[in-house]
Design an enzyme around this catalytic site. Structure first.
Site, mmCIF file in Angstrom:
data_model
loop_
_atom_site.group_PDB
_atom_site.id
_atom_site.type_symbol
_atom_site.label_atom_id
_atom_site.label_comp_id
_atom_site.label_asym_id
_atom_site.label_seq_id
_atom_site.Cartn_x
_atom_site.Cartn_y
_atom_site.Cartn_z
ATOM 1 N N ARG A 7 0.827 -1.224 0.000
ATOM 2 C CA ARG A 7 0.000 0.000 0.000
ATOM 3 C C ARG A 7 0.857 1.268 0.000
ATOM 4 O O ARG A 7 0.446 2.315 -0.478
ATOM 5 C CB ARG A 7 -0.977 -0.008 1.178
ATOM 6 C CG ARG A 7 -0.317 -0.051 2.536
ATOM 7 C CD ARG A 7 -1.345 -0.152 3.643
ATOM 8 N NE ARG A 7 -0.745 -0.529 4.908
ATOM 9 C CZ ARG A 7 -0.950 0.116 6.059
ATOM 10 N NH1 ARG A 7 -1.753 1.156 6.091
ATOM 11 N NH2 ARG A 7 -0.393 -0.297 7.173
ATOM 12 N N SER A 34 -4.685 4.991 5.639
ATOM 13 C CA SER A 34 -4.452 3.550 5.550
ATOM 14 C C SER A 34 -4.155 3.096 4.128
ATOM 15 O O SER A 34 -3.288 2.263 3.901
ATOM 16 C CB SER A 34 -5.679 2.788 6.065
ATOM 17 O OG SER A 34 -5.933 3.105 7.409
ATOM 18 N N GLU A 55 -18.523 4.550 0.122
ATOM 19 C CA GLU A 55 -17.749 3.949 -0.971
ATOM 20 C C GLU A 55 -18.563 3.857 -2.258
ATOM 21 O O GLU A 55 -18.007 3.980 -3.362
ATOM 22 C CB GLU A 55 -17.265 2.560 -0.558
ATOM 23 C CG GLU A 55 -16.337 2.544 0.664
ATOM 24 C CD GLU A 55 -17.065 2.653 1.999
ATOM 25 O OE1 GLU A 55 -18.318 2.618 2.010
ATOM 26 O OE2 GLU A 55 -16.392 2.768 3.038
ATOM 27 N N PHE A 80 -14.462 -3.104 1.125
ATOM 28 C CA PHE A 80 -15.517 -2.105 0.926
ATOM 29 C C PHE A 80 -15.587 -1.632 -0.528
ATOM 30 O O PHE A 80 -16.668 -1.450 -1.078
ATOM 31 C CB PHE A 80 -15.295 -0.906 1.853
ATOM 32 C CG PHE A 80 -15.199 -1.289 3.306
ATOM 33 C CD1 PHE A 80 -16.155 -2.118 3.881
ATOM 34 C CD2 PHE A 80 -14.155 -0.838 4.090
ATOM 35 C CE1 PHE A 80 -16.073 -2.490 5.228
ATOM 36 C CE2 PHE A 80 -14.058 -1.207 5.431
ATOM 37 C CZ PHE A 80 -15.007 -2.028 6.001
ATOM 38 N N HIS A 106 -5.578 -3.446 2.282
ATOM 39 C CA HIS A 106 -5.999 -4.331 3.387
ATOM 40 C C HIS A 106 -6.736 -5.557 2.860
ATOM 41 O O HIS A 106 -7.820 -5.909 3.330
ATOM 42 C CB HIS A 106 -6.856 -3.564 4.392
ATOM 43 C CG HIS A 106 -6.100 -2.509 5.135
ATOM 44 N ND1 HIS A 106 -5.477 -1.452 4.505
ATOM 45 C CD2 HIS A 106 -5.836 -2.348 6.452
ATOM 46 C CE1 HIS A 106 -4.871 -0.696 5.400
ATOM 47 N NE2 HIS A 106 -5.065 -1.214 6.587
ATOM 48 N N ASP A 114 -8.253 -7.026 12.871
ATOM 49 C CA ASP A 114 -9.590 -6.476 12.608
ATOM 50 C C ASP A 114 -10.614 -7.585 12.360
ATOM 51 O O ASP A 114 -11.801 -7.407 12.591
ATOM 52 C CB ASP A 114 -9.566 -5.524 11.400
ATOM 53 C CG ASP A 114 -9.309 -4.081 11.823
ATOM 54 O OD1 ASP A 114 -9.197 -3.826 13.033
ATOM 55 O OD2 ASP A 114 -9.217 -3.217 10.934
ATOM 56 N N ARG A 164 -1.973 -4.609 3.779
ATOM 57 C CA ARG A 164 -1.621 -3.813 4.949
ATOM 58 C C ARG A 164 -0.231 -4.182 5.470
ATOM 59 O O ARG A 164 0.554 -3.313 5.828
ATOM 60 C CB ARG A 164 -2.647 -4.080 6.046
ATOM 61 C CG ARG A 164 -2.240 -3.552 7.405
ATOM 62 C CD ARG A 164 -3.300 -3.875 8.452
ATOM 63 N NE ARG A 164 -2.959 -3.283 9.727
ATOM 64 C CZ ARG A 164 -2.559 -3.981 10.798
ATOM 65 N NH1 ARG A 164 -2.481 -5.287 10.748
ATOM 66 N NH2 ARG A 164 -2.249 -3.376 11.921
HETATM 67 C C1 LIG Z 1 -18.259 0.432 5.164
HETATM 68 C C2 LIG Z 1 -17.054 0.821 5.942
HETATM 69 N N1 LIG Z 1 -16.188 1.702 5.416
HETATM 70 C C3 LIG Z 1 -15.077 2.042 6.097
HETATM 71 C C4 LIG Z 1 -14.821 1.508 7.321
HETATM 72 C C5 LIG Z 1 -13.536 1.852 8.052
HETATM 73 N N2 LIG Z 1 -13.815 2.642 9.247
HETATM 74 C C6 LIG Z 1 -13.855 2.104 10.478
HETATM 75 S S1 LIG Z 1 -14.246 3.201 11.680
HETATM 76 C C7 LIG Z 1 -14.343 4.472 10.548
HETATM 77 C C8 LIG Z 1 -14.682 5.854 11.005
HETATM 78 C C9 LIG Z 1 -15.943 5.866 11.767
HETATM 79 O O1 LIG Z 1 -16.257 7.124 12.229
HETATM 80 P P1 LIG Z 1 -17.499 7.291 13.182
HETATM 81 O O2 LIG Z 1 -18.680 6.597 12.603
HETATM 82 O O3 LIG Z 1 -17.667 8.726 13.473
HETATM 83 O O4 LIG Z 1 -17.092 6.444 14.463
HETATM 84 P P2 LIG Z 1 -16.356 6.917 15.810
HETATM 85 O O5 LIG Z 1 -15.963 8.338 15.664
HETATM 86 O O6 LIG Z 1 -17.374 6.758 16.877
HETATM 87 O O7 LIG Z 1 -15.216 6.003 16.015
HETATM 88 C C10 LIG Z 1 -14.086 3.993 9.253
HETATM 89 C C11 LIG Z 1 -14.063 4.818 8.045
HETATM 90 C C12 LIG Z 1 -15.751 0.578 7.835
HETATM 91 N N3 LIG Z 1 -15.566 -0.036 9.017
HETATM 92 N N4 LIG Z 1 -16.865 0.269 7.137
#
Ligand SMILES: Cc1ncc(C[n+]2csc(CCOP(=O)(O)OP(=O)(O)O)c2C)c(N)n1
Ligand SMILES: [Mg+2]
Lengths: 309, 274
Positions: A7, A34, A55, A80, A106, A114, A164
């Site tokens: 990556r 990432s 996405e 995703f 990843h 994860d 990753r």
């Molecule tokens: C469909 C999808 N896209 C991307 C991710 C990667 N991802 C994990 S947490 C996150 C950010 C989440 O932000 P938020 O919903 O505000 O959660 P918090 O701030 O409470 O951690 C992302 C982009 C994922 N888990 N699922």
């Protein structure tokens, strides 16, 4: 040996592309740190678009940009960008044969802790099944860099799969050529075709096999689609048996692609090493590689059984 | 006047467990786990949710769907405290073979009502559960906890539309509104405001409250349970990394665990009530 994640090369190559072509635009979905697309953002903030955690929309927006003359590169985790966005990739990108480059980082179980929800195990199958889509699974950092640079010259949609985890940097070549496989080790006993992180493991397994008197030919099939039919068939004719190794389900991935070629042109005995129709799970990359049989010893053992069996 | 000191004590213990879990796992999501502690404590220990730890599959239980699945360390620690499984299991988080997967896996761990982790996928399942209650003539409630960044996923709005269309008054959505996602602030990455107005336009009875204030949480969730006309949205204003000074409101702590040194400092802070 130097270790680097593929990556990282995506981010580095994007910056190069940004310099040579101002129609290159980069999109990400809240994972730019990432996927490494953030490297491009740092250099070209006006040509970088964070689409948020969305996405599917990102894929459609990339299609619209391509329809308007831009050269979009869109990235997210492999699971995703090929999963959540699949239908958009099909209808808006592939159906129109648009030059959009998708990068899924990843990929595979080397994601590690994860767990299964985040480990793309069917992204190659999904992307390979779509007309017009090209599928590239580079073997290391160097090859990823070259493939991303080359992707700007390709036609239509392209999917590039990155990882990753850090892995050995060992590919030495000047240019990535779509549709061409590289014979990294010649041999007469058995053909081993691999992609991604499995290429280096296959080479190491081949060394172990050598000690056992088995002379394996190892082929890097980073261009999974289009696949290099000639190289594979020629090798199969020489060795009479083909083993594939991929960090991916054995249904629809590299193993299937190679089997399709052999079925069409030169049926021989074949074995698919990969993930056996199960989801991944949490654990360190090394623990998971042991459990799923992605070690040089486990791969050598299976190849030996295949040769002797 | 109710006594929230007990809830605060439990929350502090859960925060400590979460930090220890993440440190031992050497990976995982600190910020979003800490911001959602008080919401989960209110639900499980504030008399809001009906559940039986000895019978996790009880058909009449209230459901909890953690749509922002990456915050599962907090759900695991909460379930352990509620008696679903031994606390020792917490230290296996994210290790090979553990039922405590990096994202919640309903097949592996009793007490998890739906597998989540891919953002947006929890809320749609919660809508299905709420509709199922109607078909099965059950009186259970479905609580769904979402991230504010998660609301950028289009599928979440499809789910809200359906919830409102089918008048799912047994569905209570709680947004952990901490203002941050991974790449930065929600308002900078992909703005979701005005959120209250959006929920209202989608037919939700909507509340905006302090997400670390037990009186607010308990009062609002109690009222939400009595709503019989529409789904409810509770926008809980929280601080990502809440409870640990150096993690609070810091986007860098989204997806990293505390180091040994940081853990020591964090535990001390929590004990001394900084
Ligand atoms: C469909 C999808 N896209 C991307 C991710 C990667 N991802 C994990 S947490 C996150 C950010 C989440 O932000 P938020 O919903 O505000 O959660 P918090 O701030 O409470 O951690 C992302 C982009 C994922 N888990 N699922
Ligand atoms: Mg957030």
């Amino acid at each position: 040996m130097e270790f680097k994640a593929t990556r990282e090369a995506y981010g580095k190559a994007l910056v190069e592309l940004g310099k040579i072509d101002n129609r290159v635009v980069v999109l990400d979905a809240d994972l730019s740190g990432s996927t490494k697309s953030k490297e491009f953002q740092k250099q070209f903030p006006n040509r970088f678009f964070n689409m948020g955690i969305a996405e599917a929309n990102m894929a459609g927006v990339a299609a619209g940009m391509a329809l308007s003359g831009l050269k979009p590169y869109a990235s997210s985790f492999a699971v995703f960008i090929t999963g959540r966005a699949f239908e958009i990739v099909r209808q808006s990108i592939c159906y129109q044969n648009l030059h959009v480059v998708l990068c899924g980082s990843h990929s595979g179980i080397s994601v590690g802790e994860d767990g299964g929800s985040h480990q793309a195990i069917a992204d190659i199958s999904l992307m390979r099944s779509l007309p017009n889509m090209k599928v590239i699974v580079p073997a290391d950092y160097n090859e990823t860099y070259l493939a991303v640079l080359e992707s700007i010259n390709m036609e239509g949609p392209v999917y590039i799969r990155t990882s990753r985890a850090k892995s050995p940097v060992f590919i030495r070549k000047d240019r990535f050529e779509l549709g061409k496989a590289d014979i990294l080790k010649e041999g007469k006993g058995v053909t081993v075709v691999a992609c991604g992180m499995m290429v280096n493991l296959a080479l190491e397994a081949a060394k172990l096999l050598e000690e056992e008197g088995i002379d394996a030919e190892v082929i890097n099939a980073s261009s999974v689609k289009p696949i290099d039919r000639d190289t594979i068939v020629k090798s199969a004719k020489k060795t009479g048996g083909v083993v594939t190794v991929e960090e991916h389900t054995i249904i629809g991935g590299l193993g299937s692609a190679v089997s399709e070629v052999l079925t069409d042109e030169y049926p021989v005995r074949a074995l698919k090493i990969g993930i056996e129709d199960v989801f991944g799970e949490s654990g360190s990359k090394d623990d998971l590689f042991c459990k799923f049989g992605f070690t040089k010893e486990a791969i050598a053992k299976r190849i030996k059984e295949f040769v002797n069996g | 006047m109710e006594d929230f000191a007990e809830l605060e004590r439990i929350a502090k213990e859960i925060r400590k467990d979460v930090l220890i879990m993440l440190n031992k796992a050497k990976s995982g999501h600190s910020g979003g786990s800490l911001s959602v502690v008080d919401v989960l404590v209110a639900l499980y220990f504030g008399g809001i949710m009906n559940y039986d730890p000895k019978n996790p599959a009880w058909e009449d239980r209230d459901r909890l769907v953690l749509s922002k699945g990456h915050a599962c360390p907090t759900l695991y620690a909460t379930l352990a405290k509620a008696g679903f499984f031994e606390r020792d299991l917490l230290w296996t988080l994210r290790k090979l073979g553990s039922p405590l997967q990096g994202h919640p896996d309903a097949k592996k761990l009793p007490g998890i009502d739906a597998s989540t982790g891919s953002l947006g996928n929890g809320i749609t399942q919660a809508v299905g559960m709420a509709l199922a209650a109607r078909v099965l003539k059950k009186r259970y409630k479905v609580f769904c906890i979402m991230g504010d960044g998660e609301l950028q996923e289009g599928i979440t709005w499809e789910a809200f539309m359906a919830a409102s269309h089918y008048k799912l008054s047994n569905l209570i959505v709680i947004v952990d509104f901490n203002g941050l996602q991974i790449d930065g602030r929600v308002m900078d990455i992909m703005n979701i405001s005005p959120l209250k107005e959006k929920f209202e336009a989608f037919g939700f009875r909507t509340y905006e409250i302090g997400g670390h204030v037990y009186k607010n949480l308990i009062d609002t969730l109690t009222t939400a349970k009595r709503n019989v006309v529409s789904p409810t949205a509770v926008i809980a204003r929280t601080v990502k990394g809440y409870g640990v000074s150096f993690m609070a409101n810091r986007v860098e702590y989204h997806g990293v665990p505390p180091t040994d040194q940081e853990l020591e400092r964090a535990l001390k802070e929590l004990d001394n009530g900084v």
